[in-house]
Write a protein that holds these residues in place. Structure first.
Motif, short mmCIF file in Angstrom:
data_model
loop_
_atom_site.label_atom_id
_atom_site.label_comp_id
_atom_site.label_asym_id
_atom_site.label_seq_id
_atom_site.Cartn_x
_atom_site.Cartn_y
_atom_site.Cartn_z
N MET A 1 -0.92 -16.59 -1.55
CA MET A 1 -1.80 -15.58 -0.99
C MET A 1 -1.04 -14.30 -0.70
N LEU A 2 0.19 -14.43 -0.21
CA LEU A 2 1.01 -13.26 0.09
C LEU A 2 1.28 -12.46 -1.19
N VAL A 3 1.64 -13.15 -2.26
CA VAL A 3 1.89 -12.49 -3.55
C VAL A 3 0.63 -11.82 -4.06
N ALA A 4 -0.50 -12.52 -3.94
CA ALA A 4 -1.77 -11.98 -4.43
C ALA A 4 -2.14 -10.69 -3.71
N ILE A 5 -2.02 -10.69 -2.39
CA ILE A 5 -2.36 -9.49 -1.61
C ILE A 5 -1.41 -8.35 -1.93
N PHE A 6 -0.11 -8.67 -2.03
CA PHE A 6 0.89 -7.64 -2.29
C PHE A 6 0.61 -6.93 -3.61
N ILE A 7 0.31 -7.72 -4.65
CA ILE A 7 0.07 -7.13 -5.97
C ILE A 7 -1.23 -6.34 -6.00
N SER A 8 -2.28 -6.91 -5.42
CA SER A 8 -3.60 -6.28 -5.53
C SER A 8 -3.71 -4.97 -4.74
N ASN A 9 -2.85 -4.80 -3.72
CA ASN A 9 -2.90 -3.57 -2.92
C ASN A 9 -2.40 -2.34 -3.68
N ILE A 10 -1.48 -2.55 -4.60
CA ILE A 10 -0.79 -1.43 -5.24
C ILE A 10 -1.73 -0.50 -6.00
N PRO A 11 -2.58 -1.01 -6.91
CA PRO A 11 -3.43 -0.07 -7.67
C PRO A 11 -4.43 0.69 -6.83
N GLU A 12 -4.93 0.07 -5.74
CA GLU A 12 -5.87 0.78 -4.87
C GLU A 12 -5.21 1.99 -4.22
N ALA B 1 -6.06 -5.63 -13.08
CA ALA B 1 -6.52 -6.87 -13.72
C ALA B 1 -5.60 -8.03 -13.37
N PHE B 2 -4.30 -7.78 -13.38
CA PHE B 2 -3.33 -8.82 -13.02
C PHE B 2 -3.55 -9.26 -11.58
N LEU C 1 0.84 -1.20 0.00
CA LEU C 1 0.00 0.00 0.00
C LEU C 1 0.87 1.25 0.00
N LEU C 2 1.94 1.22 0.77
CA LEU C 2 2.86 2.36 0.80
C LEU C 2 3.59 2.51 -0.53
N LEU C 3 3.91 1.38 -1.17
CA LEU C 3 4.54 1.43 -2.49
C LEU C 3 3.59 2.05 -3.51
N GLY C 4 2.32 1.62 -3.44
CA GLY C 4 1.33 2.18 -4.35
C GLY C 4 1.13 3.66 -4.11
N ALA C 5 1.11 4.05 -2.83
CA ALA C 5 0.96 5.47 -2.50
C ALA C 5 2.14 6.29 -3.02
N ALA C 6 3.35 5.74 -2.88
CA ALA C 6 4.54 6.43 -3.38
C ALA C 6 4.48 6.59 -4.89
N ALA C 7 4.02 5.54 -5.58
CA ALA C 7 3.89 5.62 -7.04
C ALA C 7 2.84 6.65 -7.43
N GLY C 8 1.73 6.68 -6.69
CA GLY C 8 0.68 7.63 -6.99
C GLY C 8 1.10 9.07 -6.75
N TRP C 9 2.02 9.29 -5.81
CA TRP C 9 2.45 10.65 -5.48
C TRP C 9 3.55 11.15 -6.44
N TRP C 10 4.54 10.28 -6.73
CA TRP C 10 5.70 10.72 -7.48
C TRP C 10 5.66 10.38 -8.98
N LEU C 11 4.89 9.37 -9.33
CA LEU C 11 4.84 8.97 -10.74
C LEU C 11 3.52 9.40 -11.37
N ASP D 1 -10.95 -4.16 2.10
CA ASP D 1 -10.33 -5.29 1.41
C ASP D 1 -9.22 -5.90 2.26
N GLY D 2 -8.41 -5.02 2.86
CA GLY D 2 -7.19 -5.47 3.51
C GLY D 2 -7.41 -6.29 4.76
N ILE D 3 -8.47 -6.01 5.51
CA ILE D 3 -8.69 -6.74 6.75
C ILE D 3 -8.92 -8.24 6.50
N PRO D 4 -9.88 -8.62 5.62
CA PRO D 4 -10.03 -10.06 5.38
C PRO D 4 -8.82 -10.69 4.72
#
Length: 235
Positions: free
Chosen positions: A127-138, A38-39, A16-26, A105-108
């Motif tokens: 599951m760890l990979v799935a959660i990590f990837i899906s958090n970024i776009p949100e 989608a991925f 989530l922090l990575l996604g936030a950083a991308a949303g702020w700087w990129l 989303d993140g709690i469950p």
């Protein structure tokens, strides 16, 4: 082991922090964000099918699995309706609404990681990979919206840092509470998380990705599914 649940929950929430950083700087185009979403949807569908639902069925049987799926779907459905209603209210901040949605989303998802430690003795890599990837776009989309509305970087990253901490605590709670109960409750909790995540994928991730990149959404989701299946097979 409970501390490992907390650590893995924080690791998954760190995206989530990575996604936030991308949303702020990129300045990523909407089509790139849609492709990531989608991925992530494909990855989550695979993790649900081969990890959560299968684990719940093996632990508690069909009835408990079905009840957990239904309850999880209903919980996410009604929570998401509240968030959607708030986002349509005049003057509401759409970026904050997306952040609340990410928290729902993140709690469950994080609870599922902790429950997986109870059921399998180790973190579920797919599951760890799935959660990590899906958090970024949100987080990326929410941060971009909040930046456009004039919010400061400090407040935005404090928000996502808080959501990350909640994810870690949710993972710890999933382990700590369910390690003290019988397998039936563990199976129900796994299915509950699965129902919430599946409803989120169907109601949010795939429609939002398709709205931007409808020509390739299915192909990208399939690539995500195959990636998660490869992780599942190797692990």
């Amino acid at each position: 082991m409970a501390w490992w649940a907390l650590i893995w929950g924080l690791v998954s929430g760190a995206s989530l922090l990575l996604g936030a950083a991308a949303g702020w700087w990129l300045k990523l185009p909407r089509v790139a964000v849609a492709g990531i979403m989608a991925f992530g949807a494909g990855v989550l569908i695979c993790a649900l099918a081969f990890e959560l639902v299968a684990e719940s069925f093996e632990t508690g049987g069909l009835l408990i699995t079905a009840l957990g799926l239904i309850c999880g779907a209903l919980l996410y459905f009604f929570a998401n309706r509240i968030v959607a209603k708030r986002s349509r209210t005049p003057g509401s901040d759409s970026g904050n609404s997306l952040a609340v949605g990410a928290l729902i989303d993140g709690i469950p998802e994080s609870v599922a990681l902790g429950v997986g430690l109870v059921a399998g003795g180790a973190v579920n890599p797919a599951m760890l990979v799935a959660i990590f990837i899906s958090n970024i776009p949100e987080a990326l989309a929410s941060t971009a919206a909040q930046k456009q509305s004039g919010k400061k970087a400090g407040g935005i990253f404090l928000l996502w840092g808080s959501v990350t901490v909640v994810a870690g605590v949710a993972s710890w709670a999933g382990f700590a509470l369910l390690s003290l109960t019988d397998p039936g409750w563990t199976a129900f909790a796994i299915a509950l998380a699965a129902g919430g995540i599946l409803t989120m994928v169907a109601d949010t991730m795939i429609p939002e990705a398709w709205a931007v990149e409808h020509d390739f959404t299915g192909l990208i989701a399939t690539a995500g599914f195959l990636t998660a299946f490869a992780v599942h097979t190797i692990a």
